[in-house]
Design an enzyme around this catalytic site. Structure first.
Site, PDB file in Angstrom:
ATOM      1  N   GLN A   1      30.972  12.540   9.330  1.00 27.16           N
ATOM      2  CA  GLN A   1      32.279  12.675   9.955  1.00 27.16           C
ATOM      3  C   GLN A   1      33.331  11.755   9.349  1.00 27.16           C
ATOM      4  O   GLN A   1      34.523  12.009   9.492  1.00 27.16           O
ATOM      5  CB  GLN A   1      32.167  12.399  11.452  1.00 27.16           C
ATOM      6  CG  GLN A   1      31.353  13.428  12.207  1.00 27.16           C
ATOM      7  CD  GLN A   1      31.155  13.040  13.657  1.00 27.16           C
ATOM      8  OE1 GLN A   1      30.261  12.267  13.965  1.00 27.16           O
ATOM      9  NE2 GLN A   1      31.985  13.558  14.542  1.00 27.16           N
TER      10      GLN A   1
ATOM     11  N   HIS B   1      21.953  10.827  11.737  1.00 26.19           N
ATOM     12  CA  HIS B   1      23.016  11.396  12.558  1.00 26.19           C
ATOM     13  C   HIS B   1      23.312  12.806  12.035  1.00 26.19           C
ATOM     14  O   HIS B   1      24.402  13.103  11.576  1.00 26.19           O
ATOM     15  CB  HIS B   1      24.266  10.508  12.517  1.00 26.19           C
ATOM     16  CG  HIS B   1      25.205  10.731  13.663  1.00 26.19           C
ATOM     17  ND1 HIS B   1      25.682   9.715  14.465  1.00 26.19           N
ATOM     18  CD2 HIS B   1      25.764  11.858  14.162  1.00 26.19           C
ATOM     19  CE1 HIS B   1      26.484  10.193  15.390  1.00 26.19           C
ATOM     20  NE2 HIS B   1      26.559  11.505  15.221  1.00 26.19           N
TER      21      HIS B   1
ATOM     22  N   GLU C   1      20.964  11.484  19.347  1.00 27.83           N
ATOM     23  CA  GLU C   1      21.089  12.669  20.203  1.00 27.83           C
ATOM     24  C   GLU C   1      20.126  13.804  19.830  1.00 27.83           C
ATOM     25  O   GLU C   1      20.551  14.900  19.433  1.00 27.83           O
ATOM     26  CB  GLU C   1      22.530  13.174  20.199  1.00 27.83           C
ATOM     27  CG  GLU C   1      23.530  12.149  20.709  1.00 27.83           C
ATOM     28  CD  GLU C   1      24.960  12.678  20.742  1.00 27.83           C
ATOM     29  OE1 GLU C   1      25.208  13.768  20.182  1.00 27.83           O
ATOM     30  OE2 GLU C   1      25.826  12.001  21.327  1.00 27.83           O
TER      31      GLU C   1
ATOM     32  N   GLU D   1      27.962   5.343  22.508  1.00 31.05           N
ATOM     33  CA  GLU D   1      29.195   6.119  22.353  1.00 31.05           C
ATOM     34  C   GLU D   1      29.789   6.358  23.726  1.00 31.05           C
ATOM     35  O   GLU D   1      29.055   6.661  24.682  1.00 31.05           O
ATOM     36  CB  GLU D   1      28.947   7.480  21.685  1.00 31.05           C
ATOM     37  CG  GLU D   1      28.543   7.438  20.228  1.00 31.05           C
ATOM     38  CD  GLU D   1      28.300   8.838  19.665  1.00 31.05           C
ATOM     39  OE1 GLU D   1      28.826   9.826  20.248  1.00 31.05           O
ATOM     40  OE2 GLU D   1      27.574   8.947  18.658  1.00 31.05           O
TER      41      GLU D   1
ATOM     42  N   GLU E   1      35.098  16.725  13.580  1.00 27.04           N
ATOM     43  CA  GLU E   1      34.298  16.856  14.799  1.00 27.04           C
ATOM     44  C   GLU E   1      33.443  18.124  14.753  1.00 27.04           C
ATOM     45  O   GLU E   1      33.608  19.066  15.526  1.00 27.04           O
ATOM     46  CB  GLU E   1      35.218  16.850  16.024  1.00 27.04           C
ATOM     47  CG  GLU E   1      34.510  16.715  17.356  1.00 27.04           C
ATOM     48  CD  GLU E   1      33.606  15.487  17.440  1.00 27.04           C
ATOM     49  OE1 GLU E   1      32.503  15.629  17.995  1.00 27.04           O
ATOM     50  OE2 GLU E   1      33.990  14.415  16.944  1.00 27.04           O
ATOM     51  N   TRP E   2      32.541  18.145  13.757  1.00 27.38           N
ATOM     52  CA  TRP E   2      31.519  19.172  13.649  1.00 27.38           C
ATOM     53  C   TRP E   2      32.102  20.589  13.692  1.00 27.38           C
ATOM     54  O   TRP E   2      32.985  20.892  12.910  1.00 27.38           O
ATOM     55  CB  TRP E   2      30.441  18.964  14.707  1.00 27.38           C
ATOM     56  CG  TRP E   2      29.923  17.553  14.735  1.00 27.38           C
ATOM     57  CD1 TRP E   2      30.091  16.627  15.728  1.00 27.38           C
ATOM     58  CD2 TRP E   2      29.179  16.873  13.703  1.00 27.38           C
ATOM     59  NE1 TRP E   2      29.498  15.427  15.390  1.00 27.38           N
ATOM     60  CE2 TRP E   2      28.916  15.546  14.150  1.00 27.38           C
ATOM     61  CE3 TRP E   2      28.691  17.259  12.457  1.00 27.38           C
ATOM     62  CZ2 TRP E   2      28.216  14.613  13.389  1.00 27.38           C
ATOM     63  CZ3 TRP E   2      27.975  16.337  11.697  1.00 27.38           C
ATOM     64  CH2 TRP E   2      27.750  15.035  12.163  1.00 27.38           C
TER      65      TRP E   2
ATOM     66  N   PHE F   1      39.255  12.110  18.646  1.00 29.52           N
ATOM     67  CA  PHE F   1      38.620  11.097  19.487  1.00 29.52           C
ATOM     68  C   PHE F   1      39.076   9.678  19.157  1.00 29.52           C
ATOM     69  O   PHE F   1      38.724   8.743  19.869  1.00 29.52           O
ATOM     70  CB  PHE F   1      37.097  11.155  19.324  1.00 29.52           C
ATOM     71  CG  PHE F   1      36.410  12.152  20.209  1.00 29.52           C
ATOM     72  CD1 PHE F   1      36.005  11.803  21.490  1.00 29.52           C
ATOM     73  CD2 PHE F   1      36.152  13.436  19.761  1.00 29.52           C
ATOM     74  CE1 PHE F   1      35.352  12.714  22.303  1.00 29.52           C
ATOM     75  CE2 PHE F   1      35.496  14.358  20.567  1.00 29.52           C
ATOM     76  CZ  PHE F   1      35.095  13.994  21.846  1.00 29.52           C
TER      77      PHE F   1
END
Length: 582
Positions: A48, A151, A197, A412, A469-470, A478
């Site tokens: 990112q 990640h 995650e 986060e 953001e993906w 953000f």
């Protein structure tokens, strides 16, 4: 004079023990209201932030492949440049320092460090040098590096060769990758995360197909190029857990990391029943928490899946061998939590058994509003996350009560602003909603620590900068710093920057006002000063009061106290006994 020193030594030893054992003051809402050594930081990920996807010997990752092969699934955008952190990290670290942050959580790109994904094919020297330079720059600026191993961006070559996390082969390749990281960076990096995650990776990557690797059953999403939403999420998750355990084994064997800590990061929402009067909806909440938290937390603490997951998934849930279970048990020194929002949960009937998939196995449905059309908080109507700070406190208490209060870091926490191109820059910079979000969540976090006894030791803001953001591309922001994608990626502070600067600015304040320090710069040979200082210490010992309670007293009361007892509180700090305790 020897007696003077002896008395002071005894008194300060006793006082130091008492002062440092005092809990933080929940009435104080700034850095001082949190425990000693509590860490405040910002968070990012390699894909990112870094950009430079074809520089420095890096190979394509699964997200490079996904965004280039199926651009319509990432809003026709990619992270080839991202926010160019690869070239601008020094300037961005200055921003962290100006924010008064203690730490920076970032991930290492497997594809940059080991381009083929396999150690036998060689380690990329340029990749090692980049991350070492980044770490050195952080340390030089007083920022603690916190490194995430995975990640979401393993080399595409491993996907092509054996299907990535659908194959057990990836466990040993991840072990080797982790070992290289520990050996190369373990002398300066003391905080490590294995997997970020796993729930999101497996569900979005293998059930809905919204994120790389973009797999799912055809009847779930026709855009998916292959997959099985009923089995693959469980298989990929299983191998992620085994990869985590393998990395932890290597970490605990490596000499360079013996004084460090390592853990996994989970991403739970908080859940409430859609209809609180419905027993079925209340049971659905338990299932939601089991899938969001227990699915991955039970194995790394107890060594096996929770019984509820076994019941819900049946034989589609793989099982651990005794050796794997032993390897997994107690494999996290801490639990990382990424918390953003909450949802209502409604029970739904069992889905069509001919079309099994992870998201329907648990017979529940997430809802934005409850049966009375009430929502948790503001946000959804603006295209941003709903704010429900109480959910963070409830998640932490759930973990404390169910898992014997493990060490937790909030890895986060943040909120986005949807940028559809119609908002002015000024509107985006005026992010009062973000200030409220962080303030409210930090207040609930403070209560969880002080009032509830949750062992939380750090809080990382997502994120320092707006970024890729993906699947949402650059449409959602953000960052506390605005990134101008049309003007050389210029970083511009949003209003939340000033809020964080002020919130964290008290780090180095002394426990007492020392503006009169020179006036009372006495030596131990000055008997009058010595007696006054001892009197001050004895006064504090017998009254056990904090700095803030002292400051709330009427100033004339101090004057009377000095007249009566010879106490000179202002001279207390001239000997430097309690510098920077809070």
């Amino acid at each position: 004079m020897k007696m003077h020193f002896f008395i002071l030594l005894v008194i300060t030893s006793w006082l130091s023990e008492k002062i440092t054992s005092l809990p933080p003051d929940s009435r104080v809402f700034d850095r001082h209201g949190f425990p000693d050594n509590f860490v405040f930081g910002t968070a990012a990920s390699a894909f990112q932030y870094e950009g430079a996807t074809s520089e420095g010997g890096k190979s394509p990752s699964i997200w490079d492949y996904f965004s280039h092969t199926f651009p319509e699934r990432t809003r026709m955008q990619n992270a080839d440049v991202a926010v160019d952190f690869y070239h601008r990290y020094k300037d961005d670290i200055k921003l962290m320092k100006e924010l008064n942050m203690d730490a920076f959580r970032f991930s290492i790109s497997w594809a940059r460090l080991i381009p083929s994904g396999k150690v036998k094919d060689g380690v990329n020297k340029e990749g090692v040098e980049f991350y070492k330079a980044l770490i050195d720059e952080l340390v030089a600026n007083g920022i603690e590096p916190s490194m995430t191993l995975y990640h979401w961006d393993h080399p595409q070559s491993l996907e092509d060769e054996y299907g990535g996390f659908l194959s057990p082969q990836i466990v040993e390749d991840f072990r080797d990758f982790s070992r290289v990281c520990f050996e190369e960076f373990g002398d300066k990096v003391k905080m490590w995360t294995t997997i970020n995650e796993p729930y999101v990776i497996t569900v979005a990557g293998y059930d809905t197909g919204n994120k790389a690797v973009g797999r799912c059953s055809k009847w779930v999403n026709s855009k998916c190029q292959g997959g099985d939403s009923g089995t693959e999420p469980y298989i990929a998750s299983h191998h992620l857990l085994l990869a985590h355990a393998a990395a932890v084994q290597e970490f605990r064997k490596c000499n360079k990391t013996q004084d460090g800590q390592i853990g996994i990061v989970l991403s739970p929402l908080w859940f409430e029943p859609y209809d609180s009067a419905s027993p079925a909806d209340n049971e659905a909440v338990k299932r939601a928490l089991a899938t969001e938290l227990d699915w991955h937390l039970d194995p790394v603490i107890h060594g096996d899946y929770p019984e509820m997951m076994k019941k819900l998934a049946g034989n589609r849930l793989p099982s651990f061998t005794p050796e794997q279970s032993k390897m997994l048990k107690n494999s996290s020194d801490f639990i990382g939590i990424n918390y953003y929002t909450a949802r209502y949960v409604a029970h739904i009937p069992q889905a069509d058994p001919a079309r099994p998939r992870f998201v329907t196995d648990h017979q529940l449905q997430w809802r934005v509003t409850n049966h009375s059309n009430h929502q948790f908080g503001p946000g959804e109507d603006r295209g941003i996350l709903q704010s429900h700070p109480e959910g963070l406190r409830k998640v932490l208490n759930y973990i404390k009560d169910k898992y014997n209060n493990p060490i937790v870091y909030i890895k986060e926490n943040g909120i986005n602003d949807y940028d559809d191109g119609t908002k002015s820059r000024e509107e985006i910079l005026n992010d009062t909603f973000r200030i409220s979000y962080h303030e409210d969540h930090l207040q609930q976090l403070q209560k969880a620590i002080i009032e509830d006894g949750c062992d939380v030791r750090g809080y990382y803001v997502w994120s320092l900068l707006d970024n890729f953001e993906w699947e949402h591309g650059y449409s959602t922001r953000f960052g506390v710093y605005y990134v101008d994608y049309d003007n050389d990626l210029t970083r511009i502070p949003k209003d939340s920057v000033n809020w964080f600067k002020q919130f964290l600015d008290v780090k180095n304040k002394e426990i007492w006002d020392v503006s009169h320090k020179e006036r009372y710069n006495k030596t131990f040979d000055d008997v009058e000063s010595f007696e006054a200082s001892v009197g001050s210490i004895l006064y504090l010992m017998t009254n056990n009061i904090s700095r803030r309670e002292e400051e709330e007293r009427d100033q004339c009361a101090f004057g009377n106290l000095n007249d009566q007892s010879g106490l000179l509180l202002e001279s207390y700090n001239s000997f430097g006994f309690l510098e920077n305790v809070w």
